[in-house]
Motif scaffolding. Structure first.
Motif, mmCIF file in Angstrom:
data_model
loop_
_atom_site.group_PDB
_atom_site.id
_atom_site.type_symbol
_atom_site.label_atom_id
_atom_site.label_comp_id
_atom_site.label_asym_id
_atom_site.label_seq_id
_atom_site.Cartn_x
_atom_site.Cartn_y
_atom_site.Cartn_z
ATOM 1 N N SER A 152 -25.341 32.915 -74.262
ATOM 2 C CA SER A 152 -24.807 33.774 -75.194
ATOM 3 C C SER A 152 -23.569 34.767 -74.517
ATOM 4 C CB SER A 152 -25.714 34.621 -75.826
ATOM 5 O OG SER A 152 -26.204 35.535 -75.070
ATOM 6 N N ASP A 288 -31.640 37.811 -74.731
ATOM 7 C CA ASP A 288 -30.761 38.397 -73.925
ATOM 8 C C ASP A 288 -31.331 39.136 -72.893
ATOM 9 O OD1 ASP A 288 -30.018 41.550 -74.820
ATOM 10 O OD2 ASP A 288 -30.756 40.322 -76.358
ATOM 11 N N ALA A 314 -27.728 37.999 -78.770
ATOM 12 C CA ALA A 314 -26.807 39.039 -78.464
ATOM 13 C C ALA A 314 -26.463 38.634 -77.155
ATOM 14 C CB ALA A 314 -27.423 40.536 -78.446
#
Length: 355
Positions: A152, A288, A314
């Motif tokens: 991500s 995350d 995220a």
């Protein structure tokens, strides 16, 4: 006039001679038959013992753990363990030839001594045969793209810190410091020795990460040494101990300082403001990572793996001075516990000398 005198005859001596010759011939024939039968029985015993020895060797490679060979990686010497089978048994033993060194696999020899206990002639030695094969303890394979593969992306606050793909072990070629998708990418490439883009989006990056994350979460991809909870986090006093730790949910790092092994976090990993998070090995995170406090990681990190499940994760955030560096030796040590004993081709022998 006819003279009546005793004359020497030859019929009886000839008869005795014939009987003697026939007796010797018969005895020789019986001896020949017995010797032939003994030879056939010896060959049969050798073949039976060979089959038992080979079965024991194959059973060891298939059922090593259930036979009591549980050391990971295997110890200097294990066994012998006796395996009973139809017609006899096999004594299986493992000896280490070369210990694992960094990413170099350990080398072992497995011996199986088969002994026939049924079908042998009474009063004769049992058939015995020994076979052996060399094997290597191969760590589980982990496709590492970079020191930190962030599906991500990574947001680095501040220009200090380092993301290094140069192998700290000097055992493998250098990788990228970070591997991220083009969007959202990595905003501080000056802190990395190199940046690799593994796709345009997190979904493409996730597809390029060859980890069976769904199977790991289901418990079929690997077997952890500790599952937290209900297990407690182990002590890392033994510097050779590289366990697999499976942590459910979101995790803070306060209890994980100076840890080693494979760390699996299903949720978020926050390394803690003002805390220290040192880890040697592999870190796999579902969501995350928030890099707060003092971080020093030697090995490999892969985060945001829940994107492989279709979830939105995220961006990873790193604050302040940190060091994340690829280390092939630490990765190999961490994956060693998930390895397997692999028989080496063209190393099987059936004339192993025993003293």
């Amino acid at each position: 006039m006819l003279s009546l005198r005793n004359r020497k005859g030859f019929a009886i001596p000839v008869a005795i001679l014939v009987i003697g010759v026939l007796s010797i011939t018969l005895a020789a024939a019986f001896s020949l038959v017995i010797a032939e039968r003994r030879g056939v029985d010896d060959q049969k015993a050798q073949v039976s013992a060979f089959v038992l020895a080979e079965q024991g060797l194959q059973m060891f490679f298939v059922r090593r753990d259930s036979l009591g060979f549980k050391s990971v990686p295997p110890a200097v010497k294990e066994g012998p363990v006796r395996i009973y089978m139809n017609g006899g048994y096999a004594d299986v033993q493992l000896d280490r030839v070369r210990p694992p060194q960094g990413s170099l696999a350990g080398l072992y020899v497995v011996r199986s001594k088969g002994t026939q206990t049924k079908g042998a002639i009474g009063g004769t030695p049992a058939g015995v045969r020994t076979v052996a094969q060399y094997a290597a303890w191969e760590p589980a394979d982990l496709a590492v793209e970079a020191g930190w593969t962030a599906i991500s992306g990574i947001k680095k606050n501040g220009n200090s810190g380092s993301f290094l793909g140069k192998d700290a072990c000097s055992d493998s070629i250098a990788l990228a410091g970070v591997a991220v998708p083009q969007v959202p990418g990595f905003n501080q490439p000056n802190t990395a020795d190199s940046v690799d883009y593994n796709g345009q989006t997190p979904q493409q990056a996730a597809a390029n990460v060859l980890i069976k994350w769904k199977a790991i979460l289901a418990g079929t991809g690997l077997t952890p040494n500790y599952t937290v909870p209900p297990d407690a986090i182990p002590s890392f006093a033994d510097t050779t101990f590289y366990p697999v730790i499976f942590m459910v949910g979101d995790v803070g790092s306060s209890a994980l300082n100076n840890g080693r092994g494979v760390l699996i976090v299903t949720g978020n990993l926050d390394t803690g403001s003002g805390a220290t998070f040192n880890w040697r090995g592999v870190v796999l995170v579902g969501n995350d990572i928030t890099g707060n406090g003092n971080n020093y990681i030697q090995g490999a990190i892969i985060s945001a793996l829940n994107v492989k499940l279709g979830q939105t994760v995220a961006i990873n955030t790193v604050n302040g001075t940190k060091q994340y560096q690829y280390n092939s030796c630490e990765v190999a040590k961490a994956m060693m516990g998930l390895g397997a004993l692999i028989p080496l081709p063209n190393t099987w022998v059936d004339n192993w000398v025993e003293y």
